[in-house]
Write an enzyme that holds these catalytic residues in place. Structure first.
Site, short mmCIF file in Angstrom:
data_model
loop_
_atom_site.label_atom_id
_atom_site.label_comp_id
_atom_site.label_asym_id
_atom_site.label_seq_id
_atom_site.Cartn_x
_atom_site.Cartn_y
_atom_site.Cartn_z
N LYS A 38 -101.53 40.55 -36.26
CA LYS A 38 -101.82 41.90 -36.77
C LYS A 38 -102.21 41.83 -38.23
O LYS A 38 -101.42 41.42 -39.08
CB LYS A 38 -100.61 42.80 -36.58
CG LYS A 38 -100.92 44.28 -36.75
CD LYS A 38 -99.72 45.12 -36.40
CE LYS A 38 -100.07 46.60 -36.34
NZ LYS A 38 -100.69 47.11 -37.58
N LYS A 232 -96.38 46.48 -30.35
CA LYS A 232 -96.47 46.14 -31.76
C LYS A 232 -95.17 45.46 -32.19
O LYS A 232 -94.08 46.02 -32.03
CB LYS A 232 -96.71 47.39 -32.59
CG LYS A 232 -96.77 47.18 -34.09
CD LYS A 232 -97.15 48.47 -34.80
CE LYS A 232 -96.13 49.56 -34.59
NZ LYS A 232 -96.42 50.78 -35.37
#
Length: 340
Positions: A38, A232
Site C-alpha cells: 500500500k 486493508k
C-alpha cells in the site's frame, strides 16, 4: 480548501475493508492471497474515454480524466493553463489502433498517485492547488484496470484479481512506451500462502516506512464500493473523522484566543479533541474562524464544520477511545467534506 468540484463520473471503485483475520484465514485455507504493498499516495481513477466524434464514421477522441475515488477532478488539473494531462493527446489513436489494446473504446486505471516522494498529506495539498505541475513529478502506481463500459454501468467486474494483475502489467508496459513523461509502474505485489507469510511481509513493509498491505482473494472479482474480497492491513495508529467543533486555547495561557485543534467525530463513533498542531496552523485556523465571525456579524461560526480529517494517536483503548489524538491533515481534495 478548494472550491467544490462536481462529479465527472461515478467511478465507485472497490475499496478494501479492514483486516479480518478470520476472513483472510478462510481464503488461505482454499488458495492464497495476493498482497499488494500500500503506497502512501492518493487514490486515482484515471479514465481514458474513447468517444466517437460526430461527423466521423470511425473517428474517436480520447478525453482523459484524472479523478478521485469520488469521481471528481483534482483541482490542480482544473487550472486553465494545465487541463487534464494526456487528454486529447494525438498519441492515443496509435496506442489503441497499432497496439493490441485490451479495451479499444477506453479504460479506467485504478491506482495510487504520488508526486515526487512527498507524503500523502503534502500530495493532497499539491492536488488542491490551482497551479501548474510538471508531469515528470507524477508517479502512477497501478493495481487495477476496468473497461469504461463497466465503469459507466456501475456493476461488478467479473474478472478475478489473479487475472487482472496480468492485464495491469500489459497495459502499464504500453503506457510506459507511449507516454514516458509520466512514471508508470505496477504495484509491488507478492503471493502469500500462510498467515505467517502475510505477517512477515507486513513487518518488512513497515520497516521500509511504507503504509502497509492490501490483501486480495485471487479468486475474488473487482467489486464496487467498500466490500469484502480486499482487506486493508495498516497500523492502528491513525483514524479519519469529521470536524464537529473547535478547540480553543486555555484562558490565561500562551494560546488563549487561538484555535488549537478540532473536535472530531471519528468513523468509529467517538468524539475526541485532535490538537498538537503547529503555531502556523493555529494562526491559519484562527484567522479563518475570525473571517467567518466577521462575515456573520460577530456570531462565532466554524468554517471547518464537516471537513474530513485524519488524526494520529498513540494507543486505542478497549472502549475504542484514543490516547493522545493529534490533528494530522485534511482528507478532502476536490471537496473539503469528502474523504479522498
Amino acid at each position: 480548501m478548494s472550491k467544490v468540484q462536481s462529479v465527472i463520473l461515478e467511478t465507485n471503485p472497490h475499496r478494501p475493508v479492514n483486516f479480518n483475520e478470520k476472513a483472510v484465514s478462510k481464503v488461505l485455507e482454499e488458495s492464497y492471497l495476493i498482497a499488494d504493498v500500500k503506497e502512501d499516495g492518493v487514490r486515482l481513477n484515471l479514465c481514458v474515454m474513447g468517444e466517437r466524434r460526430s461527423g466521423y464514421e470511425n473517428g474517436y477522441d480520447y478525453p482523459v480524466e484524472w479523478l478521485s475515488r469520488e469521481g471528481k477532478r483534482f483541482p490542480v488539473f482544473c487550472h486553465q493553463h494545465v487541463g487534464n494531462p494526456l487528454s486529447f493527446d494525438n498519441r492515443w489513436p496509435d496506442f489503441f489502433e497499432t497496439d493490441e489494446a485490451l479495451f479499444p473504446e477506453g479504460f479506467m486505471l485504478d491506482a495510487e498517485l504520488r508526486i515526487d516522494d512527498l507524503p500523502c498529506k503534502d500530495i493532497a495539498g499539491t492536488l488542491r492547488r490551482h497551479q501548474a505541475i510538471d508531469l515528470s513529478r507524477l508517479k502512477v502506481i497501478v493495481f487495477g484496470i476496468l473497461p469504461m463500459s463497466v465503469v459507466r454501468s456501475g456493476q461488478d467486474y467479473d474478472v478475478t484479481h489473479s487475472v487482472m494483475k496480468y492485464h495491469v502489467e500489459y497495459q502499464v508496459k504500453l503506457l510506459k512506451e507511449r507516454f514516458p513523461e509520466i512514471a508508470w509502474s505496477v504495484v509491488e505485489s507478492l503471493d502469500c500462502f500462510s498467515v505467517e507469510e502475510v505477517d512477515t511481509l507486513y513487518e518488512s513493509v513497515r520497516e521500509r516506512k511504507l503504509e502497509g498491505l492490501v490483501l486480495k482473494d485471487p479468486n475474488g472479482i473487482y467489486k464496487r464500493s467498500k466490500q469484502s474480497g480486499m482487506w486493508k492491513m495498516t497500523p492502528d495508529d491513525n483514524e479519519d473523522g469529521k470536524v464537529v467543533g473547535l478547540v480553543w486555547g486555555t484562558p490565561g495561557l500562551a494560546n488563549e484566543g487561538k484555535v488549537i485543534g478540532f473536535e472530531v467525530l471519528l468513523e468509529s463513533g467517538h468524539v475526541v479533541n485532535a490538537c498538537k498542531i503547529s503555531k502556523a496552523l493555529m494562526d491559519e485556523f484562527t484567522a479563518k474562524v475570525s473571517e467567518a465571525e466577521f462575515a456573520n456579524s460577530g456570531r462565532v461560526s466554524n468554517p471547518y464544520e464537516g471537513h474530513t480529517v485524519r488524526l494520529t494517536f498513540m494507543e486505542r483503548y478497549p472502549d475504542g477511545s484514543l490516547r493522545h489524538p493529534s490533528f494530522d491533515s485534511f482528507r478532502g481534495i476536490s471537496e473539503p467534506t469528502i474523504k479522498e
